[in-house]
Write an enzyme that holds these catalytic residues in place. Sequence first.
Site, PDB file in Angstrom:
ATOM      1  N   SER A  21     -10.349  -2.348  -0.961  1.00  0.00           N
ATOM      2  CA  SER A  21      -9.229  -2.469  -0.023  1.00  0.00           C
ATOM      3  C   SER A  21      -9.289  -1.421   1.084  1.00  0.00           C
ATOM      4  O   SER A  21      -8.931  -1.708   2.234  1.00  0.00           O
ATOM      5  CB  SER A  21      -7.903  -2.372  -0.777  1.00  0.00           C
ATOM      6  N   LYS A  65      -9.388   5.632 -13.216  1.00  0.00           N
ATOM      7  CA  LYS A  65      -9.380   4.657 -12.130  1.00  0.00           C
ATOM      8  C   LYS A  65      -9.387   5.356 -10.783  1.00  0.00           C
ATOM      9  O   LYS A  65     -10.029   4.893  -9.830  1.00  0.00           O
ATOM     10  CB  LYS A  65      -8.153   3.742 -12.256  1.00  0.00           C
ATOM     11  N   TRP A  71      13.687  -2.806   1.777  1.00  0.00           N
ATOM     12  CA  TRP A  71      13.464  -3.748   0.681  1.00  0.00           C
ATOM     13  C   TRP A  71      13.790  -3.097  -0.657  1.00  0.00           C
ATOM     14  O   TRP A  71      14.474  -3.690  -1.506  1.00  0.00           O
ATOM     15  CB  TRP A  71      12.015  -4.224   0.667  1.00  0.00           C
ATOM     16  N   LYS A  90       0.846  -1.193   0.000  1.00  0.00           N
ATOM     17  CA  LYS A  90       0.000   0.000   0.000  1.00  0.00           C
ATOM     18  C   LYS A  90       0.887   1.251   0.000  1.00  0.00           C
ATOM     19  O   LYS A  90       2.030   1.226   0.476  1.00  0.00           O
ATOM     20  CB  LYS A  90      -0.902   0.014   1.233  1.00  0.00           C
TER      21      LYS A  90
END
Length: 296
Positions: free
Chosen positions: A247, A178, A85, A75
Site C-alpha cells: 500500500s 508485522k 465520522w 490509513k
Amino acid sequence: MSERCKIALLGPGAIGTTVAAVLHEAGRTPLLCGRTAHAQLTLRHDAGEISVPGPVLHDASHVTQRCDLLFVAVKTTQVEDSAAWLATLCDEKTVVCALQNGVEQQSQLAPYVNGATVLPSVVWFPAQREPDASVWLRAQPRLTLPDVPQAARVVDALRDTRCEVALAADFLSIAWRKLLQNAAAGLMVLANRRAGMFSRGDITQLGLAYLQECLTVARAAGAVLDDSVPQEIIDGFHRAPPDLSTSILADRQANRPLEWDTRNGVVQRYGRQHTIATPISDVVVPLLAAGSEGPG
C-alpha cells in the site's frame, strides 16, 4: 433508522473492501462510510468476485446512528480527517476494530472515538486496488486480535466467513513482527519497485540489516521475537509474486501521503526512546518523509 447500527465500516479501500465483502457474503452487510461515494464495492478473488451493494456514504452529517462494531480501515494518515465520522458512529458502547498498520492504533484513534473501546488488529492478507476501482484479494484474509473480551464482537461478526480470525495472548509481539515486515516493504518505495526487487543479493542484505535493527528496537519495546525473524521475512519476500505491491508503494506512485511514520518512523522514534542506534532508519525515514511531504 434503528437506534443503533450493528456493524459499520469506515474506509472502503483495499482492506476495507475485503472485510465488507466477506461480511456481505455471510449476510452481515455493514454500513459503508468513506470519502468517496460508490454505488457498490467489488472484491475479486481466485474463485470469482463479490459485489457489495452500496451506497458508500460520504457525508457524516447524513448518518444518525451509532454502531456496535466499527471496522476502521482508513490509513493512519487519514485519521484526523475522519474525525467527524468517528464522532458520529462511536460512543462508549462501540468496539472499534482498527484495520490499520502499526503498533500505535489505540493511542492514535482513542482521542476521536467518544470513549469507545479501540481493538487493534494485525491484517495478514495482500489486497490491492485495481485501476477499475475493484480490489484484488491475493490470499485468504486473516486477522489477529488481542485475546481480550471485546474481541468477541469481532469474532462473532466474522464467524463462518472467509476471513479467519485468531486471538493472541501476546498480541504485542505479533504486531511488532508485522511492523518489521511493513518496515522492510518501505524499501520498495525508495526503489520504486515491487517485491521482485528482493531477488537482488544487495537488496536482500540491506533488508536483513534493516530488519535486524528493527528487531533490536522491537525487543526493547517488549516484543518477544526469535533471531530467525529477519530471515523469515526476507524469505517471504523471495516467495512472493514479483509483481506483488504494497500500500505504501501504491500511495507513492499515486503521489498520496505516505504512512512513513506509522511503518518506519516508529522504529526510529522507539530507538531514540530506548537509546538504541538506528543508522539505517536514520537514512530511510527522512527519504520516505520527503517522498511523502516534500518540499520539492
